[in-house]
Design a protein around this motif. Structure first.
Motif, mmCIF file in Angstrom:
data_model
loop_
_atom_site.group_PDB
_atom_site.id
_atom_site.type_symbol
_atom_site.label_atom_id
_atom_site.label_comp_id
_atom_site.label_asym_id
_atom_site.label_seq_id
_atom_site.Cartn_x
_atom_site.Cartn_y
_atom_site.Cartn_z
ATOM 1 N N ASN A 1 0.808 -1.221 0.000
ATOM 2 C CA ASN A 1 0.000 0.000 0.000
ATOM 3 C C ASN A 1 0.839 1.268 0.000
ATOM 4 N N ALA B 1 -4.468 0.676 -11.798
ATOM 5 C CA ALA B 1 -4.600 -0.456 -12.722
ATOM 6 C C ALA B 1 -3.322 -0.679 -13.516
ATOM 7 N N ASP C 1 -5.632 1.971 1.344
ATOM 8 C CA ASP C 1 -6.443 0.769 1.199
ATOM 9 C C ASP C 1 -7.866 1.090 0.761
ATOM 10 N N LYS D 1 -7.101 3.195 -3.247
ATOM 11 C CA LYS D 1 -6.676 2.376 -4.384
ATOM 12 C C LYS D 1 -7.856 1.809 -5.169
ATOM 13 N N ARG D 2 -9.058 2.010 -4.687
ATOM 14 C CA ARG D 2 -10.256 1.537 -5.380
ATOM 15 C C ARG D 2 -10.743 2.526 -6.438
ATOM 16 N N ASN E 1 -12.456 1.905 -9.982
ATOM 17 C CA ASN E 1 -11.723 0.958 -10.818
ATOM 18 C C ASN E 1 -12.138 -0.475 -10.477
ATOM 19 N N TYR E 2 -11.384 -1.439 -10.936
ATOM 20 C CA TYR E 2 -11.773 -2.846 -10.790
ATOM 21 C C TYR E 2 -11.738 -3.318 -9.334
ATOM 22 N N LYS E 3 -11.093 -2.561 -8.448
ATOM 23 C CA LYS E 3 -11.027 -2.952 -7.042
ATOM 24 C C LYS E 3 -12.158 -2.366 -6.202
ATOM 25 N N LYS F 1 -15.297 -2.821 -5.587
ATOM 26 C CA LYS F 1 -16.230 -3.627 -4.794
ATOM 27 C C LYS F 1 -15.540 -4.680 -3.923
ATOM 28 N N GLU F 2 -14.230 -4.673 -3.891
ATOM 29 C CA GLU F 2 -13.535 -5.644 -3.054
ATOM 30 C C GLU F 2 -13.843 -5.393 -1.574
ATOM 31 N N ASP G 1 -1.225 -10.713 0.993
ATOM 32 C CA ASP G 1 -2.455 -11.121 0.302
ATOM 33 C C ASP G 1 -2.893 -12.519 0.723
#
Length: 419
Positions: free
Chosen positions: A53, A167, A301, A304-305, A322-324, A326-327, A388
């Motif tokens: 991060n 990304a 954290d 980064k979404r 971005n693609y993160k 909904k994490e 991770d």
């Protein structure tokens, strides 16, 4: 925090909490410190490494390097954290400074160095002043697993609009404020105070009413959210939390408190549920906050979404999911805090074990060495990969190989969600 190890290393698989919440006394102004794009380009793109991060860029100083610097909106001034650069760059210091940061310790000695030429890709600046730490108290290299030499903050972001795309790990600086392709982004007002950016977000605690909080946007902090004040006016505590958590290391020493979750967080039109939040205790933060009143901070954290566009001059932050986006927000599920060690920073040493955690129940202890996870040697893994895995899935079972009291052992660790 454990005195013997954690005062030397920024450990913990969750965050770099409060490492860069600085309240520096003003540096003398030697010259206008403005970064510019080389040549006549309208924009310049720089690649960064995203490690635990942190956004790490390579910078040349006085035509030496490159050196690894963390890009950090929570840092008001450029800071050199590696004292060895004083000799290797033949730097001349002008004045001794005292720097105060969050943590339960004393102010830190630093020295003002000036007239630096700093170049990051096709972006450069002349006559840059920086604070050089007399001692590398943060030990960011051990935390990241790669050499870290310092932090770059306000001067970079105040010089031009800056887009950050996680990304493709790029930072783009623009020479104009008329930016293409951003009309459909969500624009969030930013207040630039004390050389740092602030925004307002609504937070819902314990299924109560929504509370508006003023938060610093801090790219140097790894947590999703930290709340220092304004949440428990009724004296209540969250229903589920990790007590006496070690939240990280600030310039003034360890930052302690606890971690929990907030039910709902709203930034503009965006909503996040069950956000992990750090709650520093009063001993770590009282009297050490900036002169600017705030309630806490938003860290990487959460940030980064988004694809982000900072424009300090116009006073806004543009966001696009971005693609993160909904994490789910997850914390380490092992209970181990660890960092890199050895000449090549390729060993992983346990520096603390959370009481009652999965690792604690297995008998893993401070100073044990993690050798392998599921038959893969950790010397061939980055700390990000280890992070991770250890936050990947509740009740997941892992085969660990550890060096415990100089004896190699294989143990089965079952991850356990703690908050």
């Amino acid at each position: 925090m454990l005195v013997s190890w954690l005062q030397r290393h920024c450990c913990g698989c969750f965050l770099l909490l409060a490492v860069f919440w600085l309240t520096e006394k003003p540096l003398p102004v030697c010259a206008q410190q403005v970064f510019r794009i080389s040549g006549r380009q309208n924009k310049a793109e720089v690649h960064f490494k995203f490690v635990r991060n942190m956004l790490i860029v390579q910078a040349k100083i006085n035509n030496h390097g490159p050196y690894n610097f963390v890009l950090d909106t929570g840092c008001g001034y450029m800071m050199i954290t590696d004292p060895l650069l004083l000799d290797s760059l033949n730097l001349k210091y002008k004045k001794k400074l005292k720097i105060t940061g969050l943590g339960e310790g004393e102010d830190l000695d630093a020295w003002l160095v000036s007239a630096l030429h700093v170049k990051i890709g096709d972006i450069e600046a002349d006559n840059v002043s920086a604070a050089l730490l007399g001692k590398d108290v943060l030990e960011l290299s051990g935390f990241a697993g790669v050499p870290i030499h310092g932090l770059i903050g306000y001067d970079f972001f105040n010089s031009f609009p800056v887009k950050i795309n996680f990304a493709d790990s790029t930072i783009t600086a623009f020479s104009t404020h008329k930016l293409p392709g951003c009309r459909k982004w969500t624009k969030i007002p930013l207040q630039i105070e004390g050389k740092k950016p602030y925004l307002f977000a609504n937070i819902n605690f314990n299924q109560g009413s929504s509370v508006p909080l003023k938060l610093i946007v801090d790219l140097g902090a790894g947590h999703p959210l930290s709340v220092e004040s304004g949440w428990n006016n009724n004296g209540s505590m969250p229903e589920k939390y990790i007590a006496a958590a070690n939240l990280g290391v600030g310039l003034s020493g360890p930052v302690n408190g606890y971690m929990s979750r907030v039910d709902l967080m709203e930034i503009g039109t965006y909503q996040f549920k069950q956000v992990i939040a750090a709650f520093p205790d009063s001993c770590s933060v009282m009297g050490k906050l900036d002169a600017v009143k705030r309630n806490g901070s938003i860290g990487v954290d959460l940030l980064k979404r988004f694809v982000m566009l900072f424009d300090y001059q116009q006073g806004y932050l543009c966001l696009k999911p971005n693609y993160k986006f909904k994490e789910p927000f997850e914390h380490d599920m092992s209970g181990m805090e660890y960092c890199s060690a050895g000449a090549g920073l390729n060993r992983i040493i346990v520096c603390r074990v959370e009481p009652g955690s999965a690792a604690d129940l297995l008998g893993i202890e401070k100073d044990d060495e993690l050798l392998a996870i599921n038959f893969k040697e950790v010397s061939h893994m980055s700390l990000q990969e280890v992070d991770d895995i250890l936050r990947s899935k509740n009740e997941r079972t892992l085969l660990l190989e550890v060096l415990h009291h100089n004896i190699q052992a294989k143990v089965l660790l079952t991850l356990k969600r703690r908050i």
